[in-house]
Design a protein around this motif. Structure first.
Motif, PDB file in Angstrom:
ATOM      1  N   ASP A 192      39.096 -30.689  -9.924  1.00  0.00           N
ATOM      2  CA  ASP A 192      39.423 -31.868 -10.740  1.00  0.00           C
ATOM      3  C   ASP A 192      40.325 -31.454 -11.911  1.00  0.00           C
ATOM      4  O   ASP A 192      40.074 -30.445 -12.556  1.00  0.00           O
ATOM      5  CB  ASP A 192      38.142 -32.490 -11.304  1.00  0.00           C
ATOM      6  CG  ASP A 192      37.429 -33.324 -10.268  1.00  0.00           C
ATOM      7  OD1 ASP A 192      36.736 -32.738  -9.418  1.00  0.00           O
ATOM      8  OD2 ASP A 192      37.593 -34.552 -10.298  1.00  0.00           O
ATOM      9  N   ARG A 195      34.843 -43.945  -3.748  1.00  0.00           N
ATOM     10  CA  ARG A 195      35.240 -44.001  -5.175  1.00  0.00           C
ATOM     11  C   ARG A 195      34.073 -44.502  -6.025  1.00  0.00           C
ATOM     12  O   ARG A 195      33.834 -44.018  -7.122  1.00  0.00           O
ATOM     13  CB  ARG A 195      36.449 -44.920  -5.382  1.00  0.00           C
ATOM     14  CG  ARG A 195      37.722 -44.383  -4.814  1.00  0.00           C
ATOM     15  CD  ARG A 195      38.606 -43.727  -5.882  1.00  0.00           C
ATOM     16  NE  ARG A 195      39.667 -42.973  -5.245  1.00  0.00           N
ATOM     17  CZ  ARG A 195      40.071 -41.762  -5.614  1.00  0.00           C
ATOM     18  NH1 ARG A 195      39.518 -41.154  -6.639  1.00  0.00           N
ATOM     19  NH2 ARG A 195      41.034 -41.146  -4.967  1.00  0.00           N
ATOM     20  N   ARG A 255      38.134 -39.597   6.399  1.00  0.00           N
ATOM     21  CA  ARG A 255      39.233 -38.712   6.856  1.00  0.00           C
ATOM     22  C   ARG A 255      39.604 -38.997   8.312  1.00  0.00           C
ATOM     23  O   ARG A 255      40.780 -38.989   8.679  1.00  0.00           O
ATOM     24  CB  ARG A 255      38.792 -37.254   6.672  1.00  0.00           C
ATOM     25  CG  ARG A 255      39.847 -36.230   7.046  1.00  0.00           C
ATOM     26  CD  ARG A 255      39.494 -34.881   6.452  1.00  0.00           C
ATOM     27  NE  ARG A 255      39.327 -34.996   5.021  1.00  0.00           N
ATOM     28  CZ  ARG A 255      38.179 -34.759   4.376  1.00  0.00           C
ATOM     29  NH1 ARG A 255      37.101 -34.375   5.029  1.00  0.00           N
ATOM     30  NH2 ARG A 255      38.104 -34.917   3.071  1.00  0.00           N
ATOM     31  N   ARG A 305      44.775 -34.150  -1.645  1.00  0.00           N
ATOM     32  CA  ARG A 305      43.431 -33.780  -1.161  1.00  0.00           C
ATOM     33  C   ARG A 305      43.278 -34.090   0.336  1.00  0.00           C
ATOM     34  O   ARG A 305      43.827 -35.058   0.838  1.00  0.00           O
ATOM     35  CB  ARG A 305      42.281 -34.493  -1.895  1.00  0.00           C
ATOM     36  CG  ARG A 305      42.186 -34.164  -3.356  1.00  0.00           C
ATOM     37  CD  ARG A 305      40.871 -34.704  -3.933  1.00  0.00           C
ATOM     38  NE  ARG A 305      40.758 -34.320  -5.330  1.00  0.00           N
ATOM     39  CZ  ARG A 305      40.380 -33.104  -5.719  1.00  0.00           C
ATOM     40  NH1 ARG A 305      40.069 -32.190  -4.844  1.00  0.00           N
ATOM     41  NH2 ARG A 305      40.325 -32.810  -6.998  1.00  0.00           N
ATOM     42  N   SER A 341      36.484 -31.380   1.034  1.00  0.00           N
ATOM     43  CA  SER A 341      35.116 -31.525   1.560  1.00  0.00           C
ATOM     44  C   SER A 341      34.458 -30.165   1.715  1.00  0.00           C
ATOM     45  O   SER A 341      33.277 -29.993   1.376  1.00  0.00           O
ATOM     46  CB  SER A 341      35.128 -32.202   2.932  1.00  0.00           C
ATOM     47  OG  SER A 341      35.292 -33.587   2.806  1.00  0.00           O
ATOM     48  N   TYR A 364      33.898 -28.983  -2.202  1.00  0.00           N
ATOM     49  CA  TYR A 364      33.012 -29.798  -3.052  1.00  0.00           C
ATOM     50  C   TYR A 364      31.637 -30.018  -2.417  1.00  0.00           C
ATOM     51  O   TYR A 364      30.612 -29.884  -3.066  1.00  0.00           O
ATOM     52  CB  TYR A 364      33.639 -31.165  -3.368  1.00  0.00           C
ATOM     53  CG  TYR A 364      34.610 -31.134  -4.513  1.00  0.00           C
ATOM     54  CD1 TYR A 364      35.925 -30.708  -4.316  1.00  0.00           C
ATOM     55  CD2 TYR A 364      34.243 -31.525  -5.796  1.00  0.00           C
ATOM     56  CE1 TYR A 364      36.836 -30.689  -5.361  1.00  0.00           C
ATOM     57  CE2 TYR A 364      35.144 -31.505  -6.850  1.00  0.00           C
ATOM     58  CZ  TYR A 364      36.428 -31.086  -6.628  1.00  0.00           C
ATOM     59  OH  TYR A 364      37.326 -31.077  -7.667  1.00  0.00           O
ATOM     60  N   GLN A 365      31.612 -30.408  -1.122  1.00  0.00           N
ATOM     61  CA  GLN A 365      30.306 -30.753  -0.535  1.00  0.00           C
ATOM     62  C   GLN A 365      29.447 -29.510  -0.311  1.00  0.00           C
ATOM     63  O   GLN A 365      28.228 -29.581  -0.430  1.00  0.00           O
ATOM     64  CB  GLN A 365      30.476 -31.570   0.745  1.00  0.00           C
ATOM     65  CG  GLN A 365      30.613 -33.078   0.471  1.00  0.00           C
ATOM     66  CD  GLN A 365      31.830 -33.433  -0.360  1.00  0.00           C
ATOM     67  OE1 GLN A 365      32.960 -33.217   0.052  1.00  0.00           O
ATOM     68  NE2 GLN A 365      31.613 -33.989  -1.550  1.00  0.00           N
ATOM     69  N   PHE A 388      31.408 -35.120 -10.373  1.00  0.00           N
ATOM     70  CA  PHE A 388      31.752 -33.705 -10.162  1.00  0.00           C
ATOM     71  C   PHE A 388      32.435 -33.073 -11.374  1.00  0.00           C
ATOM     72  O   PHE A 388      32.739 -31.889 -11.367  1.00  0.00           O
ATOM     73  CB  PHE A 388      32.664 -33.565  -8.934  1.00  0.00           C
ATOM     74  CG  PHE A 388      32.032 -34.043  -7.652  1.00  0.00           C
ATOM     75  CD1 PHE A 388      30.695 -33.765  -7.383  1.00  0.00           C
ATOM     76  CD2 PHE A 388      32.755 -34.751  -6.716  1.00  0.00           C
ATOM     77  CE1 PHE A 388      30.097 -34.211  -6.209  1.00  0.00           C
ATOM     78  CE2 PHE A 388      32.166 -35.199  -5.538  1.00  0.00           C
ATOM     79  CZ  PHE A 388      30.836 -34.929  -5.288  1.00  0.00           C
TER      80      PHE A 388
HETATM   81  P1  TMP Z   1      40.576 -37.473  -7.606  1.00  0.00           P
HETATM   82  O1  TMP Z   1      41.121 -38.675  -6.920  1.00  0.00           O
HETATM   83  O2  TMP Z   1      40.639 -37.540  -9.083  1.00  0.00           O
HETATM   84  O3  TMP Z   1      41.129 -36.206  -7.058  1.00  0.00           O
HETATM   85  O4  TMP Z   1      39.002 -37.478  -7.325  1.00  0.00           O
HETATM   86  C1  TMP Z   1      38.468 -37.360  -6.103  1.00  0.00           C
HETATM   87  C2  TMP Z   1      37.115 -36.698  -6.273  1.00  0.00           C
HETATM   88  O5  TMP Z   1      36.457 -36.685  -4.998  1.00  0.00           O
HETATM   89  C3  TMP Z   1      37.187 -35.244  -6.753  1.00  0.00           C
HETATM   90  O6  TMP Z   1      36.141 -34.987  -7.663  1.00  0.00           O
HETATM   91  C4  TMP Z   1      36.926 -34.457  -5.480  1.00  0.00           C
HETATM   92  C5  TMP Z   1      36.049 -35.374  -4.672  1.00  0.00           C
HETATM   93  N1  TMP Z   1      36.160 -35.175  -3.223  1.00  0.00           N
HETATM   94  C6  TMP Z   1      35.102 -34.617  -2.533  1.00  0.00           C
HETATM   95  O7  TMP Z   1      34.079 -34.280  -3.118  1.00  0.00           O
HETATM   96  N2  TMP Z   1      35.212 -34.444  -1.176  1.00  0.00           N
HETATM   97  C7  TMP Z   1      36.326 -34.816  -0.469  1.00  0.00           C
HETATM   98  O8  TMP Z   1      36.389 -34.623   0.754  1.00  0.00           O
HETATM   99  C8  TMP Z   1      37.420 -35.404  -1.209  1.00  0.00           C
HETATM  100  C9  TMP Z   1      38.650 -35.836  -0.469  1.00  0.00           C
HETATM  101  C10 TMP Z   1      37.292 -35.572  -2.570  1.00  0.00           C
END
Ligand code: TMP
Length: 198
Positions: free
Chosen positions: A11, A49, A70, A92, A97, A100-101, A148
């Motif tokens: 982020d 979102r 996706r 992204r 995924s 972050y996951q 996150f």
């Molecule tokens: P952003 O649009 O500001 O980049 O925020 C998207 C948020 O979603 C960011 O914290 C990362 C998270 N994210 C995941 O956790 N897993 C995913 O597969 C994707 C595409 C985004």
């Protein structure tokens, strides 16, 4: 000329800013460019979102929804644009995924994320923008932070991106520099690849 480019990173690393700048640059060079992002604009993307503001959602639910978003995004949008010879830039993609996951929960392995995402195509080029979470979070409004956007969590995210970049041979660009300088480095990577393709 079809090429699938992904900009990914923690982020505040600037994937959105740099995706837009890259699109403008490539269009000026005469290429057809399609810019997209994840979470996508689909109903699943919009739900995701919302879930980014909700800490009660299990990490496994997030992972499955990101994979579904996706799948739809790739099959119904990205693949079509690639077939029409567009350069597709995704702000992204799968790597988000994986990182972050799997950081979100000990139950989630990189292999499982790959398994539930196994029907989507992989990018031709992945560029990881690397930023110190302290610097990234200092730029944000505390009240609007998503789930996150936490220093400790993002330190783990950063480390995993860097480890993954080494094993997968992704490009890594430090995003602590000024925007123009970072963008120039991204453009050079893409232009070199396009030259090699023609
Ligand atoms: P952003 O649009 O500001 O980049 O925020 C998207 C948020 O979603 C960011 O914290 C990362 C998270 N994210 C995941 O956790 N897993 C995913 O597969 C994707 C595409 C985004």
């Amino acid at each position: 000329m079809a090429l699938f480019i992904v900009l990914d990173g923690g982020d505040g690393a600037g994937t959105t800013t740099h995706s837009h700048l890259l699109k403008g640059f490539l269009e000026n060079e005469g290429y057809k460019v399609h810019l997209t992002c994840e979470p996508s604009q689909s109903k699943i993307g919009l739900l995701l979102r919302e879930f980014l503001k909700n800490k009660e959602i299990p990490a496994t639910t997030d992972a499955l929804l990101f994979a579904a978003d996706r799948d739809l995004h790739y099959q119904n949008e990205i693949l079509n644009k690639l077939k029409e010879d567009y350069i597709v830039i995704s702000d992204r993609y799968l790597e988000s995924s994986i990182v972050y996951q799997s950081v979100q929960s000990d139950k989630i392995s990189v292999d499982w994320i790959k398994e539930i995402n196994k029907f989507v195509g992989l990018p031709d080029i992945t560029i990881i923008l690397d930023v110190d979470p302290k610097i990234a979070l200092a730029r944000k409004d505390d009240k609007a932070l998503e789930k996150f956007e936490d220093n400790q969590f993002l330190d783990k995210v950063r480390n995993l991106y860097l480890t993954r970049a080494q094993t997968e041979n992704y490009y890594v660009i430090s995003s602590d520099d000024i925007i123009e300088f970072v963008q120039e480095k991204i453009q050079k990577i893409i232009i070199d690849r396009l030259k090699n393709m023609s």
